[in-house]
Design a protein around this motif. Structure first.
Motif, PDB file in Angstrom:
ATOM      1  N   GLU A  25       0.815  -1.335   0.071  1.00  0.00           N
ATOM      2  CA  GLU A  25      -0.064   0.076  -0.087  1.00  0.00           C
ATOM      3  C   GLU A  25       0.870   1.383  -0.062  1.00  0.00           C
ATOM      4  OE1 GLU A  25       0.440  -1.747   3.985  1.00  0.00           O
ATOM      5  OE2 GLU A  25      -0.376  -2.629   2.244  1.00  0.00           O
ATOM      6  N   ASP A  55      -8.719  -2.210  -8.925  1.00  0.00           N
ATOM      7  CA  ASP A  55      -8.454  -2.658  -7.684  1.00  0.00           C
ATOM      8  C   ASP A  55      -7.091  -2.806  -7.194  1.00  0.00           C
ATOM      9  OD1 ASP A  55     -11.247  -2.856  -7.721  1.00  0.00           O
ATOM     10  OD2 ASP A  55     -11.209  -5.075  -8.063  1.00  0.00           O
ATOM     11  N   GLU A  59      -5.144  -1.073  -3.973  1.00  0.00           N
ATOM     12  CA  GLU A  59      -4.366  -1.660  -2.980  1.00  0.00           C
ATOM     13  C   GLU A  59      -3.016  -1.370  -2.779  1.00  0.00           C
ATOM     14  OE1 GLU A  59      -4.933  -6.088  -2.804  1.00  0.00           O
ATOM     15  OE2 GLU A  59      -6.899  -5.937  -3.532  1.00  0.00           O
ATOM     16  N   ARG A 136      -3.083 -13.427  -0.923  1.00  0.00           N
ATOM     17  CA  ARG A 136      -2.859 -12.080  -1.514  1.00  0.00           C
ATOM     18  C   ARG A 136      -2.050 -12.210  -2.828  1.00  0.00           C
ATOM     19  NH1 ARG A 136      -0.967  -6.412   1.299  1.00  0.00           N
ATOM     20  NH2 ARG A 136      -1.570  -5.013  -0.451  1.00  0.00           N
TER      21      ARG A 136
END
Length: 276
Positions: A25, A55, A59, A136
Motif C-alpha cells: 500500500e 482494484d 491496494e 494475496r
C-alpha cells in the motif's frame, strides 16, 4: 553483483536486488491514474482487466482519477489495427502537458509493469512475511493471467522451508532459486523453470510438474513420490537419494541425471531407461 528481472518481462534490463523503498500500500501512494477508452481483456495479448487497473491500484495506495485535472498519470485504451483518435480526456491531458504540468502518459504495458508485484513483494508474500501472503499472491495472479504466463520473474529467490502448498506458481522462472525443504505437495508447477535451483529435501509429493525444467537442479533427498513429470527436463539434475516412488517419469528427459540411491519403486521410467 547478481541481477534479477523486473516484475514483468518486457525486455527491460534487470535491476540489482536492493532493499525495498516501498511495498504494497505504500508503493503507489500519491499516484492518481485517469483511464480513458474501452479496455479489452485478452489472454493472448498484453491487456489489462478492470480488477488489475483499478482494484490493484487502490491496494497499492494509488487512486483512480475521475477528471483530467486531478490525474498524475494517464492510460488510454488502444485497439490493435485501429487508427487511434484521442478521447476528450486525452486531449485535456495533452493540454496540461503542453502547459508544463507533470503528467505521465503510460501504455498498458507500462501500467502492467507498475501494478505487478516487485521481487521484494513476491518474496514477502510467498514466505508468509505479510498477513495472508499466499492468498494475496493468488489474488494478484488471478488479476493478471495470460496463456504464456508472463507474471513475475523470480530467479534466485530464497524460499527455503516456505509452505507453498496453496500457492499458484504455474509458468514462473525460478532459476537458481532456493527451495530446500520447501513444501510443494500437490502444487501445479506446470512450465516452471528450476534450472540450477536448490531443491534439496523439498517436498513435491503428488505435484504436477508437466514441462518443468529441472536442468542441473539439486534435488538430493527431495520427496517426489507420486509426482507427475510429463515432458519434464532433468538433464544434469542431481536426484541422489530422492524419493521417486510411484512417480510418472515415462515422458521425462533424464539424460545425465544422477539417480544413485534414489527410491524408484513403482516409478514409471522413460522407455529404455535402466534403473540404477
Amino acid at each position: 553483483m547478481k541481477k534479477r528481472a523486473t516484475p514483468f518481462e518486457l525486455g527491460f534490463t534487470p535491476l540489482a536486488e536492493k532493499e525495498p523503498q516501498g511495498m504494497f500500500e505504500e508503493r503507489l501512494a500519491g499516484i492518481c491514474i485517469l483511464y480513458a477508452g474501452k479496455f479489452q481483456r485478452s489472454a493472448m495479448d498484453v491487456r489489462t482487466s478492470r480488477e488489475l487497473r483499478e482494484d490493484m491500484l487502490l491496494e497499492l495506495g494509488g487512486t483512480v482519477a475521475k477528471k483530467a485535472k486531478d490525474a498524475t498519470h494517464f492510460v488510454g485504451a488502444r485497439l490493435p489495427h485501429v487508427e487511434h483518435v484521442p478521447s476528450k480526456a486525452e486531449t485535456e491531458i495533452d493540454a496540461r502537458i503542453a502547459k508544463g504540468d507533470n503528467v505521465i502518459k503510460l501504455s498498458e504495458k507500462k501500467l502492467i509493469e507498475m501494478l505487478l508485484p516487485t521481487f521484494e513483494e513476491s518474496r514477502a508474500m510467498l514466505r508468509g512475511e505479510v498477513k495472508d501472503g499466499i492468498e494475496r499472491w493468488n489474488r494478484w495472479r488471478s488479476r493478471w493471467r495470460t496463456l504464456s504466463g508472463g507474471f513475475v520473474q523470480l530467479p534466485g529467490i530464497d524460499l527455503t522451508e516456505a509452505d507453498l502448498r496453496k500457492a499458484d506458481l504455474m509458468v514462473i522462472p525460478f532459476e537458481e532459486a532456493k527451495f530446500s525443504n520447501a513444501r510443494l505437495e500437490g502444487v501445479n508447477l506446470y512450465d516452471c523453470v528450476f534450472r540450477r535451483a536448490d531443491l534439496r529435501g523439498a517436498d513435491l509429493e503428488g505435484a504436477r510438474c508437466g514441462r518443468v525444467d529441472f536442468s542441473n537442479a539439486d534435488l538430493r533427498e527431495a520427496k517426489l513420490a507420486g509426482a507427475e513429470f510429463t515432458g519434464a527436463e532433468f538433464t544434469g539434475a542431481d536426484l541422489r537419494g530422492a524419493d521417486l516412488r510411484g512417480a510418472d517419469l515415462q515422458y521425462a528427459k533424464l539424460a545425465g541425471a544422477k539417480l544413485d540411491g534414489a527410491k524408484l519403486d513403482g516409478a514409471k521410467l522413460p522407455q529404455g531407461s535402466k534403473r540404477p
